[in-house]
Design a protein around this motif. Structure first.
Motif: not given
Ligand code: PMP
Length: 375
Positions: A222-242
């Motif tokens: 439930d903590l995934l998907g809150r990344a700041h829009p400027a977060t590099p894709t590679l370092f976005d937890y949700r993107m890495q989880a997916e």
């Protein structure tokens, strides 16, 4: 003719590596990696040559993640990520991913590494130091009653084991409804955990996991998907989880080695067995320090001493270089304390053989006898 290392693997090593990280690796794991270096699993290819998008490497990746999940009984609603950038990168990636529009976070300031986390977090949000033990030179961890928590904080961060200061939490702080986040870099896999008490845990790989190169992040879904829009894709937890931590080329060889370490750990009774060993070994070393009647001194209060990084000073600090060089001649290497703090530090990660601790305590007794007139 057997290669020198293979001849030694499985027998008692003569060199004991007390480094804080990268630390000691299990000899059996190194021997297996050596055997498989030229031909992984009959493929005719080295692990170093496997494409990360291929089924072979993916099976290594999934097995490593599954083994870790089993070792720590990670519940289904937590994702395990293997991220680039070391634990230091998480000092920034944590606020970038978890603030989610909030402007404040709680931090417990308990030593060198939590301070580093605070410094970085201040670039992204207002940090509330919920407790600090800096007033007494980080000689203990704060007790629950000392925590001044902010109910509006996005998360509450603490460092479970301060690698440089040799001070460790032996209980989990309570942050109420605020997600608890722990930097477990230096005591990860040294004891069982109740993962459900955490929003997120992170640990870089070069201590109890073994090879340097990546950082484990265990995060509640439930903590995934809150990344700041400027977060590099590679370092976005949700993107890495997916993407199953395969957004780009991962550190394939380090992940392969980590998988072997997880298997090695499971075969030796898992984290519960590691906790028993680390309790016994650190107690042995602290007994040797305390029994030296002031020749050696541990600045950390007994109830808060680290079982992973045992830090101590010599009463006559001028003897420290002599102690370190003498120890090295006895095969006891990398005992120098953190560069900011000096003294001696013995890191007792899971792969340290028990004989290493006995050899160190024997050397300490002998050295103290020979130099007792200095006290
Ligand atoms: N946190 C702790 C507790 C550490 O011990 C370390 C490394 N010694 C770090 C963070 C930084 O880790 P890395 O070098 O992987 O960035």
């Amino acid at each position: 003719m057997a290669l020198p290392f293979l001849a030694e693997a499985g027998s008692t090593p003569r060199i004991f590596n007390f480094a804080s990280g990268p630390g000691v690796m299990p000899a059996a794991v190194l021997a297996q990696a050596q055997r498989e270096l030229f031909d992984w699993n009959g493929s005719g290819l080295s692990m170093l040559e496997l494409p990360f998008t291929g089924e072979d490497f993916k099976s290594v990746m999934w097995r490593a993640q599954d083994s870790l999940r089993a070792l720590l009984a990670v519940p289904d609603n937590y994702r395990i990520l293997f991220m680039h950038g070391g634990a230091s990168a998480q000092f920034s990636l944590l606020p970038l991913n978890l603030l989610g529009g909030a402007e404040r976070a709680d931090y417990l300031e308990t030593g060198y590494w939590s301070r580093r986390a605070v410094t970085e977090a201040r670039r992204y949000c207002a940090v509330n130091i919920a407790a600090s033990t800096g007033g007494t030179d980080f000689d203990r961890m704060p007790v629950q009653e000392e925590l001044h928590l902010d109910p509006g904080a996005a998360y509450c961060h603490y460092t479970s084991n301060e690698t440089a200061n040799g001070v460790q939490f032996h209980r989990v702080p309570d942050s109420g409804a605020v997600p608890l986040v722990a930097d477990m870099t230096s005591d990860f896999l040294s004891r069982p955990l109740d993962i459900a008490r955490y929003g997120m845990i992170y640990a870089s790989s070069q201590k109890n996991i073994g090879p340097a190169g990546f950082t484990v992040v265990i995060v509640r879904e439930d903590l995934l998907g809150r990344a700041h829009p400027a977060t590099p894709t590679l370092f976005d937890y949700r993107m890495q989880a997916e993407a199953g931590s395969l957004l780009n080329t991962p550190v394939t060889f380090a992940i392969y080695l980590a998988g072997l370490v997880f298997q090695w750990l499971a075969e030796r009774g898992g984290v519960a067995a590691m906790e028993c060993r680390s309790l016994a070994r650190s107690a042995q070393l602290y007994r040797a320090i305390d029994a030296s009647v002031g020749f050696y001194r541990c600045p950390v209060q007994p109830a808060h001493r680290s079982r992973m990084n045992v830090c101590f000073m010599l009463a006559d600090s001028a003897l420290t270089p002599l102690f370190l060089s003498g120890a090295a001649r006895h095969g006891l290497v990398n005992l120098k304390g953190h560069s900011m703090l000096g003294g001696v530090r013995a890191s007792l990660y899971n792969a340290m053989p028990d004989e290493g601790v006995s050899a160190l305590t024997a050397f300490m007794r002998k050295f103290a006898e020979e130099h007792a007139h200095h006290v």
